[in-house]
Write a protein that holds these residues in place. Structure first.
Motif, PDB file in Angstrom:
ATOM      1  N   SER A  68     -11.121 -26.424   8.839  1.00 56.86           N
ATOM      2  CA  SER A  68     -11.645 -25.145   9.295  1.00 56.86           C
ATOM      3  C   SER A  68     -10.485 -24.313   9.821  1.00 56.86           C
ATOM      4  O   SER A  68      -9.710 -24.769  10.656  1.00 56.86           O
ATOM      5  N   PHE A  69     -10.373 -23.103   9.318  1.00 58.98           N
ATOM      6  CA  PHE A  69      -9.321 -22.203   9.764  1.00 58.98           C
ATOM      7  C   PHE A  69      -9.899 -21.010  10.523  1.00 58.98           C
ATOM      8  O   PHE A  69      -9.303 -19.941  10.573  1.00 58.98           O
ATOM      9  N   THR A  70     -11.057 -21.237  11.138  1.00 57.82           N
ATOM     10  CA  THR A  70     -11.680 -20.166  11.912  1.00 57.82           C
ATOM     11  C   THR A  70     -10.915 -19.972  13.220  1.00 57.82           C
ATOM     12  O   THR A  70     -10.205 -20.860  13.697  1.00 57.82           O
ATOM     13  N   GLU A  71     -11.086 -18.801  13.790  1.00 51.98           N
ATOM     14  CA  GLU A  71     -10.428 -18.504  15.061  1.00 51.98           C
ATOM     15  C   GLU A  71     -10.913 -19.461  16.152  1.00 51.98           C
ATOM     16  O   GLU A  71     -10.129 -19.952  16.963  1.00 51.98           O
ATOM     17  N   GLU A  72     -12.203 -19.753  16.147  1.00 59.83           N
ATOM     18  CA  GLU A  72     -12.768 -20.675  17.140  1.00 59.83           C
ATOM     19  C   GLU A  72     -12.109 -22.057  17.050  1.00 59.83           C
ATOM     20  O   GLU A  72     -11.734 -22.644  18.058  1.00 59.83           O
ATOM     21  N   GLU A  73     -11.962 -22.576  15.835  1.00 61.69           N
ATOM     22  CA  GLU A  73     -11.325 -23.880  15.653  1.00 61.69           C
ATOM     23  C   GLU A  73      -9.853 -23.832  16.050  1.00 61.69           C
ATOM     24  O   GLU A  73      -9.325 -24.772  16.643  1.00 61.69           O
ATOM     25  N   PHE A  74      -9.183 -22.735  15.721  1.00 62.50           N
ATOM     26  CA  PHE A  74      -7.777 -22.583  16.099  1.00 62.50           C
ATOM     27  C   PHE A  74      -7.618 -22.704  17.610  1.00 62.50           C
ATOM     28  O   PHE A  74      -6.754 -23.421  18.098  1.00 62.50           O
ATOM     29  N   TYR A  75      -8.458 -21.990  18.359  1.00 56.99           N
ATOM     30  CA  TYR A  75      -8.345 -22.027  19.812  1.00 56.99           C
ATOM     31  C   TYR A  75      -8.780 -23.371  20.389  1.00 56.99           C
ATOM     32  O   TYR A  75      -8.280 -23.795  21.432  1.00 56.99           O
ATOM     33  N   GLU A  76      -9.675 -24.048  19.725  1.00 55.77           N
ATOM     34  CA  GLU A  76     -10.055 -25.386  20.186  1.00 55.77           C
ATOM     35  C   GLU A  76      -8.880 -26.349  20.035  1.00 55.77           C
ATOM     36  O   GLU A  76      -8.640 -27.194  20.892  1.00 55.77           O
ATOM     37  N   GLN A  77      -8.133 -26.200  18.952  1.00 59.41           N
ATOM     38  CA  GLN A  77      -6.980 -27.063  18.709  1.00 59.41           C
ATOM     39  C   GLN A  77      -5.745 -26.620  19.502  1.00 59.41           C
ATOM     40  O   GLN A  77      -4.824 -27.402  19.689  1.00 59.41           O
ATOM     41  N   ASN A  78      -5.726 -25.375  19.944  1.00 60.19           N
ATOM     42  CA  ASN A  78      -4.584 -24.815  20.663  1.00 60.19           C
ATOM     43  C   ASN A  78      -5.053 -24.108  21.932  1.00 60.19           C
ATOM     44  O   ASN A  78      -4.959 -22.886  22.036  1.00 60.19           O
ATOM     45  N   PRO A  79      -5.528 -24.845  22.918  1.00 64.31           N
ATOM     46  CA  PRO A  79      -6.105 -24.216  24.105  1.00 64.31           C
ATOM     47  C   PRO A  79      -5.104 -23.363  24.889  1.00 64.31           C
ATOM     48  O   PRO A  79      -5.490 -22.377  25.505  1.00 64.31           O
ATOM     49  N   GLU A  80      -3.825 -23.722  24.835  1.00 62.31           N
ATOM     50  CA  GLU A  80      -2.834 -22.929  25.557  1.00 62.31           C
ATOM     51  C   GLU A  80      -2.710 -21.522  24.960  1.00 62.31           C
ATOM     52  O   GLU A  80      -2.461 -20.551  25.671  1.00 62.31           O
ATOM     53  N   GLU A  81      -2.928 -21.397  23.668  1.00 65.72           N
ATOM     54  CA  GLU A  81      -2.883 -20.085  23.031  1.00 65.72           C
ATOM     55  C   GLU A  81      -4.087 -19.242  23.455  1.00 65.72           C
ATOM     56  O   GLU A  81      -3.973 -18.038  23.646  1.00 65.72           O
ATOM     57  N   ARG A  82      -5.232 -19.871  23.622  1.00 66.19           N
ATOM     58  CA  ARG A  82      -6.413 -19.150  24.112  1.00 66.19           C
ATOM     59  C   ARG A  82      -6.124 -18.569  25.499  1.00 66.19           C
ATOM     60  O   ARG A  82      -6.420 -17.412  25.771  1.00 66.19           O
ATOM     61  N   LEU A  83      -5.521 -19.372  26.363  1.00 60.64           N
ATOM     62  CA  LEU A  83      -5.193 -18.897  27.712  1.00 60.64           C
ATOM     63  C   LEU A  83      -4.161 -17.777  27.656  1.00 60.64           C
ATOM     64  O   LEU A  83      -4.273 -16.784  28.383  1.00 60.64           O
ATOM     65  N   ARG A  84      -3.172 -17.915  26.798  1.00 57.47           N
ATOM     66  CA  ARG A  84      -2.154 -16.880  26.670  1.00 57.47           C
ATOM     67  C   ARG A  84      -2.783 -15.570  26.216  1.00 57.47           C
ATOM     68  O   ARG A  84      -2.510 -14.514  26.774  1.00 57.47           O
ATOM     69  N   GLN A  85      -3.657 -15.652  25.218  1.00 58.03           N
ATOM     70  CA  GLN A  85      -4.334 -14.453  24.719  1.00 58.03           C
ATOM     71  C   GLN A  85      -5.212 -13.827  25.796  1.00 58.03           C
ATOM     72  O   GLN A  85      -5.284 -12.615  25.928  1.00 58.03           O
ATOM     73  N   GLN A  86      -5.854 -14.675  26.574  1.00 59.17           N
ATOM     74  CA  GLN A  86      -6.785 -14.193  27.587  1.00 59.17           C
ATOM     75  C   GLN A  86      -6.065 -13.509  28.751  1.00 59.17           C
ATOM     76  O   GLN A  86      -6.558 -12.526  29.293  1.00 59.17           O
ATOM     77  N   PHE A  87      -4.886 -14.029  29.119  1.00 58.10           N
ATOM     78  CA  PHE A  87      -4.228 -13.538  30.331  1.00 58.10           C
ATOM     79  C   PHE A  87      -2.882 -12.860  30.093  1.00 58.10           C
ATOM     80  O   PHE A  87      -2.211 -12.496  31.047  1.00 58.10           O
ATOM     81  N   MET A  88      -2.470 -12.651  28.851  1.00 60.34           N
ATOM     82  CA  MET A  88      -1.117 -12.145  28.598  1.00 60.34           C
ATOM     83  C   MET A  88      -0.890 -10.738  29.147  1.00 60.34           C
ATOM     84  O   MET A  88       0.231 -10.370  29.444  1.00 60.34           O
TER      85      MET A  88
END
Length: 96
Positions: A68-88
């Motif tokens: 799965s190359f969905t955005e949701e799966e990407f952020y599940e596999q890369n939680p630090e990137e989700r945080l970076r996107q959320q708080f950058m």
């Protein structure tokens, strides 16, 4: 292969619901070394057969798995990137 077969293979190899390919290979290698009949502790050939069969089930599953190359799966596999996107853009964490 059924889901029960997959669960049994994970149980035999002592893996959880998530495992990397490297973890699967390492666990298989460890169990084969530990239970090999040529060792001094006279390993159990039946255990080796079960371990190898479980590994084959997982390898077959992995080969046929559709990634799965969905955005949701990407952020599940890369939680630090989700945080970076959320708080950058927050002054405290990123740009100010």
């Amino acid at each position: 292969m059924t889901y029960a077969d997959l669960q049994e293979a994970l149980r035999i190899l002592g893996l959880g619901e998530r495992a990397t390919l490297a973890e699967i290979k390492a666990r298989h290698r460890d169990l084969v070394k530990r239970h090999h009949p040529d060792l001094e502790n006279s390993g159990d050939p039946d255990v080796i057969r079960k371990v190898n069969a479980a590994n084959k089930v997982l390898q077959d599953y992995i080969t046929e798995y559709q990634f799965s190359f969905t955005e949701e799966e990407f952020y599940e596999q890369n939680p630090e990137e989700r945080l970076r996107q959320q708080f950058m853009d927050a002054a405290m964490w990123g740009k100010g």
